[in-house]
Structures are given as C-alpha cells and as structure tokens.
Design an enzyme around this catalytic site. Structure first.
Site, PDB file in Angstrom:
ATOM      1  N   ASP A   1      -0.965   1.009  -3.705  1.00 51.51           N
ATOM      2  CA  ASP A   1      -1.913   0.212  -3.937  1.00 51.51           C
ATOM      3  C   ASP A   1      -3.164   0.779  -4.676  1.00 51.51           C
ATOM      4  OD1 ASP A   1      -3.112   0.593  -1.573  1.00 51.51           O
ATOM      5  OD2 ASP A   1      -3.444  -1.463  -1.956  1.00 51.51           O
TER       6      ASP A   1
ATOM      7  N   ASP B   1      -6.057   2.060  -3.358  1.00 56.13           N
ATOM      8  CA  ASP B   1      -7.255   1.988  -2.615  1.00 56.13           C
ATOM      9  C   ASP B   1      -7.406   3.006  -1.415  1.00 56.13           C
ATOM     10  OD1 ASP B   1      -5.580   1.585  -0.092  1.00 56.13           O
ATOM     11  OD2 ASP B   1      -6.211  -0.224   0.428  1.00 56.13           O
TER      12      ASP B   1
ATOM     13  N   SER C   1       0.985  -1.545  -0.194  1.00 55.86           N
ATOM     14  CA  SER C   1       0.259  -0.159  -0.240  1.00 55.86           C
ATOM     15  C   SER C   1       0.272   1.297  -0.056  1.00 55.86           C
ATOM     16  CB  SER C   1      -1.157   0.094   1.162  1.00 55.86           C
ATOM     17  OG  SER C   1      -1.449   0.952   1.127  1.00 55.86           O
TER      18      SER C   1
END
Length: 447
Positions: free
Chosen positions: A244, A246, A102
């Site tokens: 990532d 998100d 992430s």
C-alpha cells in the site's frame, strides 16, 4: 467479540477472518462514530483499496455499509494508503476507509480507518467502533428513500495525490538513476511516473499488478529482485515500497540494504541543516538501533522514543507539533506534508538529499553505524509475570551495567501471544548473541 483492531486497523484472511459481513459492519459502525456532523448535511467518506483481488469484494461491502448508514461515498479506486489519507483531508470528508493488508501476502486483507483531516484513529475511537459493532452496528439508524447514501467516483484522485507529492520536491532529481519496486501493489501505476516527473531516470520492477501477485516475492519485504535490477541497470540506488506504499526501504548501488533507521537519519540531518526540523527533535520507536541514537546525539538532534507502531510515532509528532518521525521498517512521517507514513514522499526526500549533496546513498547512509542487533522470541507461561519478575529485572540491570552506553536491552511482551521478545544490541555480534541467550534463559525460567 475479541478485539478487532490491531496496530494498523482490522486485518485477517479475506473471506475467512475478514468477511464481507464484517467489512460492512465496520463501515456502518465507523460512519456512526466518526461522522459526527450536526444533522444538517450527510457524512462523507472516501474509500480506496490496493489491487489485491479480494479488495473488490470488500470495497463493495464497505460501500454498502457506508451508504446504508446514510453516508455519501467518494470512491478513489486503487490508490496508496497515504493517498487515501491525503484525499480524506483535501475533500473535507468525515472519514476515510482504506482496504489493504499493506505488506501482508495476497490472501490477507485489511481495513484502515482515517478520521477527518486524514488522521489515524486514536484507541478511544477504535474502541467506540468495536462497541458499535457489538451492539449491532447502529442498526437503529436505517435511513430509507432519499436518506440512503450515494456513490460517486473520484477520477482525478491519483492525479491530485501525485501533484501533492511533486509539490514537496525542492531539488530536481536530474542525473540520478534508480530502480523502483512497486510490490505489484497500490503504487505500481504511480511510483515510476512520480520519480520520472521529479527528474530521475527510472527503471521499474514489481509494477504489473494482476490482483494475485501483490507482495509475492517482491517489494519491501523481498529485496532480491530490486537488488538484481539495480546491479543490472547500473543504477545509483533502488527504492522498494510495500503493497500500500506507506513504507520505503532502499538499496545502494552495491545492493546493500538501507533501512528505515538510516533513511530517517538522512532526512533528519537534511532538515536539521536547513532549519526545518522542529525543536531539533525526531521521533523513533523503541526498536530503532542504538547507532541511530548515537548519530542523532552527535548531530545535536534529540530523539523522542515511542512504542512500536507508526500510529504512536504520529501521536508523538502531533502532540508536540514535530515534523519528522519513523520506524526501522521504512514508515516515515513528514508531518508538514502528510498525516501518515508515505513511502513515495520518503523516496523523494531521500533522492532530493542525494541530488542536493552529490553524495551516493552509501555515503549518506554511512552516518549510522548500526550495532549488531539480536531479537529472540521466548515462549512463556505468563508474559505479565515476566514483567513483574525480580530475577528478570536483576538480569536486565546487570546486562545494562555491562554494556553501558555501548549497547542496549529491550524486553517487550507480545500483545497477542504468550511470548516475550528479547532484543539486545552490543558492540559485536558475538556479545549480542551471548547476552540475548543469557536473558532468554532467565525469561523462560519465570513460572
């Protein structure tokens, strides 16, 4: 074996904490726990990764672990985490494996697991996987010959996800100019195209990944380059994703941060107005600013509060069939369209609100009047003793009476360290600092 799973999968320094051997064991155990088919067909797993260099090594280990357990592997390549979750659902796979750390720096990496339908794992499933690893990773099931799993690529994985995103846009973004920061991460090759195809004029930074530069002074944790680019291009706003993709944060035309609380409020109000906010309720974590709560209250929107972590937001959304939740960090979940936090979906929703109202991002974000917030990490001998301390309880009660509805206090023991996090919100920065200092002294004095 200590606990492997943190708040968002297994994470650590690649090839040191998170070794290929561990990745293989996690994949084998996940296949045994999550692929609970009736034995008449092979389990299927979708595997994706972000572009960090160690992802190539760990992907190979994960694929080996899955196929050695007899699973068929669909390899999606470099895709955002929400794309992997979407593909897990759309392909009917038994599990999804995303290799990403992430927003963490490049030397780190991680493994995020999704169950059938593209949902993050509940605690019980993570515990079962850890038990399987401790027991040898289901070494009793070692298929041979034709029983070994096969691997095939999904060349249309990214295109399918992009089509899914664009299908959520109900307001063309014509007339908006933005700068998007891809953090040299999983969305770097997709985000500029997605926003352009939705109708916006797009400039890009952080969209040249080389395997080593992910999150390196760029992305949602380093907003300086985005702010400079917004001013340079005279853009209406900037949107920042993490490694990532998100999460989504934004900056106004003047370079002011718009955090997850403000974005959540903007999207909640938009959905509320068109009758799409189920039960007129939004889900947020205990860290959401009190100003956000006041905005929702004034609009007639209820707030359900959860522990910190997007997995807990998701659990609350699914339990009640709600439609929207999120965190200050920019993880927003639109449960009608996604099974996990999705940064580009969030960005499109934010831009659609701007296009639909004609308002600037600064105007939209001004609905949330943030209270000054102070967070102090207090080292303690025993964080559990602090939770049971009468002196701490009395101090908290006194402060809550002092602040009333104009402020808030939250004490959170760390889950991994002997620390207690003291968070205070108050009408002024001076009062927040002073109250936090007082409470920190009481917490630190607990024997």
């Amino acid at each position: 074996m200590g606990r492997l799973f943190g708040t968002d999968g297994v994470r650590g320094r690649a090839n040191s904490d998170l070794t290929p051997e561990l990745a293989l064991a996690v994949a084998r155990a996940a296949a045994s726990v999550l692929a609970d088919r009736d034995g008449t067909s092979r389990p299927v797993a979708v595997v994706g990764r972000d572009p960090r260099a160690s992802g190539e090594m760990l992907e190979a280990a994960v694929v080996a672990g899955l196929t050695s357990a007899g699973a068929e592997v669909l390899r999606a390549g470099v895709v955002p985490t929400p794309a992997l979750a979407h593909l897990t659902g759309s392909t009917g796979a038994d599990l999804g494996v995303m290799i990403s750390a992430s927003h963490n720096p490049m030397p780190d990496n991680g493994i995020k697991l999704f169950s059938r339908g593209g949902h993050k794992l509940p605690d019980a499933a993570e515990a079962a996987i850890e038990q399987a690893i401790a027991a040898g990773g289901s070494s009793d099931h070692r298929p041979t010959g034709a029983g070994i799993g096969r691997v095939r690529d999904l060349p249309q994985a990214a295109d399918e996800y992009v089509a899914h995103l664009l299908g959520t846009v109900d307001q063309p973004l014509t007339g908006l100019t933005l700068v998007v920061d891809g953090a040299h991460g999983a969305a770097a090759g997709l985000a500029p195209d997605v926003y352009r195809r939705a109708g916006a004029t797009v400039h890009a930074v952080g969209c040249d990944p080389d395997g080593w530069n992910i999150n390196d002074g760029i992305g949602s944790t380093h907003l300086g380059p985005l702010t400079e680019a917004v001013r340079e291009h005279g853009a209406d706003l900037g949107i920042a994703h993490d490694g990532d993709a998100d999460r989504c944060l934004a900056v106004t035309a003047d370079g002011e941060l718009v955090d997850g609380d403000a974005i959540l409020a903007i999207c909640a109000l938009a959905m509320h107005e068109r009758g799409a906010l189920k039960e007129d309720t939004v889900v947020a974590t205990v860290m959401s600013n009190l100003g956000f709560h006041h905005t929702m209250r004034d609009a007639g929107i209820a707030v359900q509060t959860t522990a910190v972590g997007d997995r807990y937001v998701l659990e609350a959304l699914r339990a009640r069939g709600l439609s929207l939740g999120g965190e200050q960090s920019g993880h927003l979940v639109f449960l009608d369209h996604a099974t996990t936090g999705d940064g580009m979906l969030t960005g499109l929703a934010l831009l659609s609100r701007m296009a639909g109202t004609g308002a600037s991002l600064a105007e939209l974000a001004s609905v949330v009047q943030r209270l000054p917030q102070v967070l102090v990490n207090v080292p303690v001998r025993d964080r559990l003793a602090v939770s049971e301390s009468d002196a701490v309880a009395e101090a908290v009660n006194a402060v809550e009476a002092e602040l009333g509805d104009a402020g808030r206090v939250l004490l959170r023991p760390s889950g991994t360290e002997q620390l207690v996090r003291v968070m205070v919100e108050a009408p002024t920065q001076e009062q927040a600092d002073e109250v936090a200092r007082r409470l920190a002294e009481v917490v630190a004095s607990v024997e």
